[in-house]
Enzyme design. Structure first.
Site, PDB file in Angstrom:
ATOM      1  CG  ASP A 104      -0.006   0.331   2.321  1.00  0.00           C
ATOM      2  OD1 ASP A 104       1.183  -0.932   2.462  1.00  0.00           O
ATOM      3  OD2 ASP A 104      -0.813   0.362   3.389  1.00  0.00           O
ATOM      4  CD  GLU A 105      -1.583   4.390   3.165  1.00  0.00           C
ATOM      5  OE1 GLU A 105      -2.043   5.551   2.941  1.00  0.00           O
ATOM      6  OE2 GLU A 105      -0.258   3.821   4.086  1.00  0.00           O
ATOM      7  CB  VAL A 106       4.697   2.143  -3.188  1.00  0.00           C
ATOM      8  CG1 VAL A 106       5.979   2.381  -3.866  1.00  0.00           C
ATOM      9  CG2 VAL A 106       4.636   0.942  -2.724  1.00  0.00           C
TER      10      VAL A 106
END
Ligand code: ACM
Length: 675
Positions: free
Chosen positions: A316-318
């Site tokens: 997630d959330e790269v």
């Protein structure tokens, strides 16, 4: 008995019981139950028998159930399980005779029959029996001259095989006893997957013997779990029929990997533990072969430690910032025709999946990993929206829903309950696609949560979510759920979770000399803002104390909910008793400020309560004015009503990161008085 004879989904017991009797509050509701006349007496002679030599896990489960029954009833129950003696017994007949690892989709069904002569629990598997034992515990209520369990035949099995709770132990470390007591409560409501979010920018919480700098430099003060402690929790969870899903978040959320191993990074270090919360830049470099060698080693070590077939790699959330800024990475993207950073992450995921498979595991990731090139076996956990879960299921992936079950939003139990994994955008899935939806997970991210407050953010709401995952669709309504939730919340006290017990202690800490009822009037009137409203007055870090009113207050004020329900009933059919109760509450709000006055300056922790007290007094006055008008049959003039509603809106958000939930029922009174 045929299934047709069952009364589906009982909300309340029929007239078999007299009105004054205490009725069991079952949660999650069983698939089918047929209530019958009579009760089984539960006294100190109660004991458990087995149809055949029980498997050791079941034997421990039966002993735990008996201890639990003793705790919740106060009855000394010291007969060892399996003894023959007089008195009513629960006879367990379980088909499984050797200890098996729990697997996704295993038979979890059970049949529980209670008669005045005793109870019988039958299941094919140990987990089925464990679920039945929890249902039995919920059936036991005080009767006329002893505890009793009402006669009933229950046939039960879950709607979804994956019913999870995620606990983030990185933002704030959660010591072993916190995990244990929450596993105890999970067992109580038939949640069966503990998703352990173990690594992130804020901490690497598991001992790695292969790469010791991960936990040594990725934590401070020894705030990680040794492998022996991990094994203890794995056994503890297994005993309770709970699978443990480890998550190692990559390639983003990985700053703590890079402190000791900066050669894995996409940008030069040095790196350190990030003490604040959010989305940060550090990411593994997917173009380096040594990154895959490292991950291979780590997954190999952790795959041997964690027995479950599933392995969560986060994803997630790269934010891609380090990848964009690195010319070598950009050249790699062009050379491999990966188009952009999302393409690079998809390449990384495919490489990691091979390694996960190599170590005998199935890979899972957050919905960001969804990509047309992703192997279809990978399970997708949707957190950003419901739609991505439907897309995943349509495109052939097994899928889980976590969107709608984010406990850190501090939404009401009812709001979570109304989210159905197969509702919304999943409504038009074909039966084949819908069968890929394995269930869901409640998610407890702990940016604003400490070991002291975590239980009050998880419970009792997660019991309602557990019912959404276990019980047939349409088994109950939001109102029907709430009719049972308070009792289930109290019942969970006996599991040792501290959602109720810490409340008064935390309130009293605000002002040690203040009468607790005055503090409770304030605490009960407010609700904390969720993650979206929290970081307004200050930037939080891991070392910010979580000891203020906002931390003590519960996500959903039960007294305000009760008052709202009472106001709704009163407005529909006015009666003197309801009016009196409403009036007393409004007066309490009005008068609390002057009674609390001497203590407002007594402690720095009371700062948040000063304005709230002033506002609450005004809210009480406005409510009383409306109630008087309703009582006298006078209409509140439109201009006055508008002014009062404006005043309420202004006072709903007093700062201090809470809302005054008390405004809700008062608004109903003003609106009604204006009609
Ligand atoms: C997530 O909440 N970032 C999965």
């Amino acid at each position: 008995m045929t299934l047709r004879n069952f009364v589906l989904l009982p909300l309340v017991l029929p007239a078999l019981l007299q009105a004054a009797e205490v009725k069991p509050a079952l949660m999650p509701l069983p698939r089918a139950a047929e209530w019958r006349p009579g009760t089984m007496r539960i006294d100190t002679r109660f004991h458990v028998t087995f149809a055949s030599r029980p498997e050791a896990r079941l034997q421990r489960g039966a002993r735990r159930m008996t201890e639990q029954l003793s705790r919740q009833t106060g009855l000394p129950l010291d007969a060892p399980a399996g003894t023959t003696r007089p008195g009513a017994a629960l006879a367990i007949d379980c088909g499984e005779t050797t200890d098996q690892p729990d697997t996704l989709g295993q038979d979890e069904s059970y049949r529980l029959e209670v008669t005045p002569a005793g109870a019988r629990l039958k299941s094919a598997t140990v987990v089925g029996a464990l679920h039945g034992l929890q249902t039995f515990l919920q059936l036991v209520v005080p009767g006329e001259d002893s505890f009793v369990a009402p006669s009933v035949v229950i046939e039960d099995a879950p709607r979804f095989p994956w019913r999870g709770l995620l606990i983030d132990v990185t933002s704030h470390f959660m010591p072993i006893p916190v995990i244990e007591r929450n596993l105890d409560a999970m067992e109580a409501v038939k949640l069966n997957v503990f998703h352990w979010h173990l690594t992130d920018d804020q901490g690497f919480r598991v001992e790695s013997k292969l790469y010791p700098k991960l936990h040594q430099l990725g934590t401070t003060n020894g705030e990680f779990y040794s492998q022996a402690e991990i094994r203890h929790i794995l056994a503890y969870a297994h005993d309770r029929g709970i699978r443990v899903l480890p998550e190692f978040d990559m390639p983003g959320h990985s700053a703590t990997w890079l402190i000791g191993y900066p050669e894995l990074a996409s940008a030069p270090g040095p790196y350190s533990i990030i003490r604040t919360f959010g989305v940060y830049d550090p990411a593994l470099d997917p173009t380096k072969e040594e990154v895959y060698r490292f991950i291979d080693g780590l997954i190999g070590e952790m795959a041997a430690l964690f027995p479950d077939r599933y392995f969560h790699i986060g994803g997630d959330e790269v934010n891609g910032k380090q990848w964009k800024a690195n010319p070598a990475i950009q050249a790699f993207i062009r050379r491999h025709d990966l188009k952009n950073e999302a393409g690079l992450q998809a390449y990384f995921n495919r490489r990691v999946e091979v390694l996960v498979k190599k170590h005998g595991k199935e890979m899972m990731g957050w919905d960001e990993v969804l990509h047309p090139d992703l192997p279809k076996g990978i399970m997708i956990e949707s957190w950003r929206d419901h739609e991505s879960m439907a897309v995943a299921a349509r495109s052939g992936h097994p899928a889980l829903l976590s969107w709608g079950y984010y406990l850190d939003h501090l939404d009401s139990a009812g709001k979570h309950y109304d989210v159905d994994p197969l509702g919304g955008p999943a409504k038009d899935l074909t039966p084949e696609q819908a069968a890929r939806v394995m269930g869901g997970e409640a998610c407890m991210w702990t940016e604003f949560t400490s070991p002291e407050t975590i239980d009050s953010r998880i419970w009792p709401k997660s019991a309602a979510i557990a019912e959404r995952f276990w019980s047939p669709a349409g088994a109950s309504t939001r109102a029907g759920m709430y009719q049972r939730l308070d009792r289930v919340s109290d019942w969970l006290d006996w599991r040792g979770v501290t959602h109720n017990s810490n409340y008064l202690a935390m309130l009293q800490r605000l002002a040690p000399d203040a009468p607790i009822d005055l503090l409770k009037t304030i605490g009960d009137a407010v609700e904390p803002l969720g993650i979206e409203g929290r970081e307004i007055t200050q930037v939080y870090s891991q070392s910010t104390p979580l000891n203020r009113l906002v931390d003590a207050a519960r996500a959903e004020s039960v007294p305000v909910r009760h008052l709202r329900e009472l106001v709704e009933r009163y407005l529909a059919a006015p009666d003197a008793a309801s009016e009196n109760t409403i009036r007393r509450q409004l007066e309490r709000w009005r008068d609390n400020r002057s009674r609390l006055e001497p203590f407002l300056a007594s402690s720095f922790l009371m700062k948040d309560t000063e304005l709230i007290s002033v506002y609450l007094a005004r809210i009480g006055e406005i409510g009383l004015e409306a109630l008087d008008a309703l009582h006298g049959g006078r209409r509140l003039p439109a201009a006055a009503a508008e002014s009062r509603l404006g005043a309420l809106a202004k006072r709903e958000k007093p700062g201090g990161e809470v809302v005054i939930a008390a405004v809700g029922p008062v608004r109903l009174l003003v609106e009604a008085a204006a009609k």
